[in-house]
Each structure stands twice: as structure tokens, then as C-alpha cells.
Design a protein around this motif. Structure first.
Motif, PDB file in Angstrom:
ATOM      1  N   ALA A 167      80.963  -0.906  98.347  1.00 24.16           N
ATOM      2  CA  ALA A 167      80.499  -0.271  97.100  1.00 24.16           C
ATOM      3  C   ALA A 167      79.247  -0.953  96.564  1.00 24.16           C
ATOM      4  CB  ALA A 167      81.609  -0.325  96.052  1.00 24.16           C
ATOM      5  N   PRO A 168      78.360  -0.189  95.933  1.00 21.84           N
ATOM      6  CA  PRO A 168      77.159  -0.804  95.334  1.00 21.84           C
ATOM      7  C   PRO A 168      77.522  -1.645  94.122  1.00 21.84           C
ATOM      8  CG  PRO A 168      77.311   1.497  94.701  1.00 21.84           C
ATOM      9  CD  PRO A 168      78.395   1.260  95.705  1.00 21.84           C
ATOM     10  N   GLY A 169      76.560  -2.471  93.696  1.00 23.21           N
ATOM     11  CA  GLY A 169      76.745  -3.240  92.471  1.00 23.21           C
ATOM     12  C   GLY A 169      76.740  -2.334  91.262  1.00 23.21           C
ATOM     13  N   LYS A 170      77.211  -2.898  90.141  1.00 18.70           N
ATOM     14  CA  LYS A 170      77.299  -2.122  88.901  1.00 18.70           C
ATOM     15  C   LYS A 170      76.411  -2.764  87.845  1.00 18.70           C
ATOM     16  CE  LYS A 170      81.298  -0.267  87.871  1.00 18.70           C
ATOM     17  NZ  LYS A 170      82.727  -0.121  87.462  1.00 18.70           N
ATOM     18  N   VAL A 171      75.588  -1.917  87.220  1.00 17.87           N
ATOM     19  CA  VAL A 171      74.626  -2.374  86.214  1.00 17.87           C
ATOM     20  C   VAL A 171      74.979  -1.748  84.874  1.00 17.87           C
ATOM     21  CG1 VAL A 171      72.196  -2.440  85.529  1.00 17.87           C
ATOM     22  CG2 VAL A 171      72.812  -2.615  87.954  1.00 17.87           C
ATOM     23  N   LEU A 172      75.085  -2.583  83.847  1.00 16.90           N
ATOM     24  CA  LEU A 172      75.332  -2.111  82.485  1.00 16.90           C
ATOM     25  C   LEU A 172      74.044  -2.286  81.688  1.00 16.90           C
ATOM     26  CD1 LEU A 172      77.253  -1.188  80.192  1.00 16.90           C
ATOM     27  CD2 LEU A 172      77.791  -3.613  79.817  1.00 16.90           C
ATOM     28  N   VAL A 173      73.548  -1.208  81.115  1.00 14.23           N
ATOM     29  CA  VAL A 173      72.306  -1.239  80.348  1.00 14.23           C
ATOM     30  C   VAL A 173      72.629  -0.971  78.880  1.00 14.23           C
ATOM     31  CG1 VAL A 173      70.013  -0.247  80.043  1.00 14.23           C
ATOM     32  CG2 VAL A 173      70.994  -0.419  82.340  1.00 14.23           C
ATOM     33  N   LEU A 174      72.281  -1.914  78.022  1.00 12.42           N
ATOM     34  CA  LEU A 174      72.503  -1.766  76.589  1.00 12.42           C
ATOM     35  C   LEU A 174      71.218  -1.252  75.950  1.00 12.42           C
ATOM     36  CD1 LEU A 174      74.374  -5.151  75.902  1.00 12.42           C
ATOM     37  CD2 LEU A 174      75.357  -2.899  76.420  1.00 12.42           C
ATOM     38  N   GLY A 175      71.234   0.009  75.531  1.00 10.48           N
ATOM     39  CA  GLY A 175      70.050   0.601  74.915  1.00 10.48           C
ATOM     40  C   GLY A 175      69.394   1.610  75.838  1.00 10.48           C
ATOM     41  N   ALA A 176      69.180   2.822  75.324  1.00  5.37           N
ATOM     42  CA  ALA A 176      68.549   3.881  76.112  1.00  5.37           C
ATOM     43  C   ALA A 176      67.131   4.155  75.626  1.00  5.37           C
ATOM     44  CB  ALA A 176      69.386   5.150  76.057  1.00  5.37           C
ATOM     45  N   GLY A 177      66.450   3.085  75.194  1.00  7.09           N
ATOM     46  CA  GLY A 177      65.039   3.207  74.826  1.00  7.09           C
ATOM     47  C   GLY A 177      64.175   3.076  76.066  1.00  7.09           C
ATOM     48  N   VAL A 178      62.937   2.676  75.874  1.00  9.45           N
ATOM     49  CA  VAL A 178      62.007   2.571  77.005  1.00  9.45           C
ATOM     50  C   VAL A 178      62.500   1.557  78.027  1.00  9.45           C
ATOM     51  CG1 VAL A 178      59.653   1.996  77.688  1.00  9.45           C
ATOM     52  CG2 VAL A 178      60.046   3.270  75.572  1.00  9.45           C
ATOM     53  N   VAL A 179      62.891   0.367  77.557  1.00 11.40           N
ATOM     54  CA  VAL A 179      63.378  -0.665  78.471  1.00 11.40           C
ATOM     55  C   VAL A 179      64.587  -0.162  79.243  1.00 11.40           C
ATOM     56  CG1 VAL A 179      64.541  -2.920  78.583  1.00 11.40           C
ATOM     57  CG2 VAL A 179      62.484  -2.650  77.204  1.00 11.40           C
ATOM     58  N   GLY A 180      65.563   0.391  78.531  1.00  9.63           N
ATOM     59  CA  GLY A 180      66.800   0.818  79.159  1.00  9.63           C
ATOM     60  C   GLY A 180      66.605   1.904  80.188  1.00  9.63           C
ATOM     61  N   ILE A 181      65.768   2.883  79.862  1.00 12.84           N
ATOM     62  CA  ILE A 181      65.549   3.984  80.796  1.00 12.84           C
ATOM     63  C   ILE A 181      64.811   3.505  82.045  1.00 12.84           C
ATOM     64  CG2 ILE A 181      64.211   6.117  81.106  1.00 12.84           C
ATOM     65  CD1 ILE A 181      65.110   6.940  78.297  1.00 12.84           C
ATOM     66  N   GLN A 182      63.834   2.630  81.867  1.00 11.81           N
ATOM     67  CA  GLN A 182      63.118   2.108  83.032  1.00 11.81           C
ATOM     68  C   GLN A 182      64.029   1.248  83.895  1.00 11.81           C
ATOM     69  OE1 GLN A 182      60.074   3.109  83.947  1.00 11.81           O
ATOM     70  NE2 GLN A 182      60.067   4.429  82.143  1.00 11.81           N
ATOM     71  N   ALA A 183      64.882   0.451  83.249  1.00 18.24           N
ATOM     72  CA  ALA A 183      65.830  -0.369  84.001  1.00 18.24           C
ATOM     73  C   ALA A 183      66.806   0.517  84.766  1.00 18.24           C
ATOM     74  CB  ALA A 183      66.584  -1.303  83.056  1.00 18.24           C
TER      75      ALA A 183
END
Length: 362
Positions: A167-183
Motif C-alpha cells: 500500500a502507498p503511504g498516507k499523507v494528511l494535509v491540514l488546510g485546503a489553501g494554496v499550500v494544502g492544494i499544492q501539497a
């Protein structure tokens, strides 16, 4: 007007506040541009490139500040620069005052005009001078996070994209602003499973519309954050409150719920961080470990890719620099609502409410 472009002296900061193209535009209008020797070398711009378009090359930091009415740079002044900034001098740069009371007090004492890139705000409510660096930092967050998930640097030993049968790794992104969407975009491109949290349903709907199915959205609250930190390998902090300190969405006690080797990349470090255990680090010494959790919180992440970052930043700052030089700061800010919101301190008086609230100076 006489504009000064100093060499950045923050640890491993290789960006520069103006390209030769920017100097050309200013000198064409009759302005004088002083560039400190070797200021642009880290970004691939040499003294001869600046001289060809009319810049005056000065040798020292002190020379730049003494000879210039307006300073255009990238990062906030650091302690060595405080005494060089004089009354009435315009300083146009990233300040992030909410993250540093000593810097704020030093700029108040200088009685200069402090105009912050990060609070220039257009009529749509976006931050045009912060956006390009947020784009760079968001993408870099995954690049750096993937590296520090490797076991030799104390990470979990997880390959974000996985391989067939794993299985692939899991990424949790806090915030759906510019940083979050790019991440999220970068992580999804590597094949990771991505969960992105935000309190703005409009942003979550947008993410849901444009991202592939392995990027899932959830409403951000403490319950959901506590649930996901137990199972995700990489956590990206991308929360922004305009001009104010970021909220602590992950507290110290939550670290014990994460698996050893989990990596936190707190892009919000410039605004104090959205993780309670965040402290600013440098490219020279980027990580530290608390309770077996790897923290990466470099305060000038885009400085590691200075050519890309300088070009992206100066594309958006130059029109404002030209306006300030042509009209002076008072007329320029009177005629431009976005630029007016960038004014944080005027001759010793803080005029940006979020800074006052952050330090309880009401």
C-alpha cells in the motif's frame, strides 16, 4: 526614488528581492537601484547582469541601507539589520510579524514604513504576493516529507508511492489553501493516499472536484485530526490566518498517538506554526525529533530553490515596487487598496489589527 536590494543574510537564504529585469524597469523610469554585491548570485544573477541594466553595485549591507529610500528584499530583517533601518525608510518584504514580537518591536522603534508582502490582499481576498511562495512551499513539503520518511533519517521507512503489492503511504494535509492544494497535488502525483482537512466547505468541494479519487476531503475538527494522525505517515501543516498567528491544531499530547517515525512538515512556521511543538529550523539543520516524531519546520523553505522562487516572487512584487517608487508610499497605498492592506507599521505605529491582537496590545 532610490531603491536598495540587499543580500539576504538569513541562514541558507539564496533568494534575492529583485532580478535584473526588475532593475531595468525601475531605471527606465528614472529611479536609482542599489544592489549589494553578490546579492543575486544564489539565484543565478551576477553583478555584471545588474550593472548592464543600470544598477549601482554597493559592497556592504550598511551601504545599501544608508543610500536607499526604499529597501526591497525577501525575508524579514534579522537582528543585525535592525539598527540599519532608519526613520521614514520604506521596507517592502515578508515580515510575518505575528510570529516574532522582537522583530515587531524593533521595527516600531525604527519608525520605518513596513509593508508586508504577506498581507497585501486583493479584492477577491487572495494574497497575491504570498501565493507564489505558498505554491513553492506546498510542493516542497511533499518533497522534503518523502525524504525524511526514510529510515536513515529516523522516518518510518515508508515510500510514499508504495509499490505493487504494498500500500502507498498516507499523507494528511491540514488546510485546503494554496499550500494544502499544492501539497495534495504533489502527494497524489507520487501515488500516495491523501486526506485533506479544512473548515471551509467551498474549498473542500473544489478539492473534491479537481483532485483524483485517492485524495479525500473531510471537515477539520479536533476529533478528525486525532483520528487521522494515528494512521498517516506524513502530516503537512498548511493553515493560514491572514497576518495572525496560526492556531495549534496539533498539540504536544497528540504526538503520543502517532506512530514512531511519522513526519510533520509545518509550512505554517512563518506564522508561528500550527503544531504546538513547532520551532523554526534552517536548511542547515532542518529537523528535530520529539517523542519519536520527526519535525521539519524550515522557516524559508522556498530558499532552497532560489531561482524558481526568486522568479515566481518578483513576477508579482515588481508592479507594486514600481507603484511605490513612482508615487511614494502614501499616494501608492491611497490609490491601491491591495497595497494599503500590506502596510503593517507606520513610523512606530502598528496599523494592522491582527498584529495588535496577536500580542494583546489592544
Amino acid at each position: 526614488m532610490t531603491i536598495g536590494v540587499p543580500k539576504e543574510i538569513k541562514n541558507n537564504e539564496s533568494r534575492v528581492g529583485m532580478t535584473p529585469g526588475g532593475v531595468f524597469e525601475l531605471t527606465k523610469k528614472g529611479h536609482t537601484v542599489n544592489v549589494q554585491s553578490k546579492a543575486g548570485e544564489g539565484s543565478g544573477f551576477f553583478d555584471k547582469n545588474y550593472e548592464k541594466v543600470g544598477a549601482v553595485i554597493l559592497n556592504t549591507l550598511e551601504d545599501i541601507y544608508t543610500a536607499s529610500e526604499m529597501i526591497v528584499k525577501v525575508k524579514e530583517p534579522i537582528e543585525r539589520e535592525y539598527p540599519l533601518i532608519r526613520e521614514g525608510q520604506i521596507v517592502f518584504t515578508y515580515f510575518h510579524f505575528a510570529s516574532s514580537e522582537p522583530l515587531t518591536k524593533a521595527m516600531i522603534a525604527s519608525k520605518s514604513i513596513c509593508i508586508a508582502y504577506e498581507t497585501v490582499e486583493d479584492e477577491e481576498g487572495t494574497l497575491p504576493l504570498l501565493t507564489p511562495m505558498s505554491e513553492v512551499a506546498g510542493r516542497m513539503a511533499i518533497q522534503q516529507g518523502a525524504k525524511y520518511l526514510e529510515k536513515p533519517v529516523k522516518g518510518r521507512g515508508v515510500l510514499l508511492g508504495g509499490v505493487p503489492g504494498v500500500a502507498p503511504g498516507k499523507v494528511l494535509v491540514l488546510g485546503a489553501g494554496v499550500v494544502g492544494i499544492q501539497a495534495a497535488k504533489m502527494a497524489a502525483g507520487l501515488g500516495a493516499h491523501v486526506t485533506i482537512l479544512d473548515i471551509n466547505m467551498k474549498r473542500l468541494r473544489y478539492v473534491n472536484d479537481v483532485m483524483p479519487p485517492h485524495v479525500v476531503t473531510e471537515f477539520s475538527n479536533e476529533f478528525n485530526i486525532r483520528k487521522h494522525i494515528k494512521t498517516h505517515d506524513l502530516i503537512i501543516g498548511g493553515v493560514l490566518l491572514k497576518g495572525a498567528k496560526a492556531p495549534n491544531l496539533i498539540t504536544r499530547d497528540m504526538l503520543k498517538d502517532m506512530r514512531p517515525g511519522t513526519v510533520i512538515v509545518d509550512v505554517a512556521v512563518d506564522q508561528g506554526g500550527c503544531v504546538e511543538t513547532t520551532k523554526p529550523t534552517t536548511h542547515e539543520d532542518p529537523i528535530y525529533i520529539i517523542d519519536d516524531i520527526v519535525h521539519y519546520s524550515v522557516a524559508n523553505m522556498p530558499g532552497a530553490v532560489p531561482y524558481t522562487s526568486t522568479m515566481a516572487l518578483t513576477n508579482v512584487t515588481l508592479p507594486y515596487v514600481l507603484k511605490l517608487a513612482n508615487l511614494g508610499w502614501e499616494k501608492a497605498t491611497e490609490s491601491d487598496d491591495a497595497l494599503r492592506k500590506g502596510v503593517n507599521i507606520i513610523r512606530g505605529e502598528v496599523v494592522y489589527d491582527e498584529i495588535i491582537e496577536t500580542f494583546g496590545w489592544n
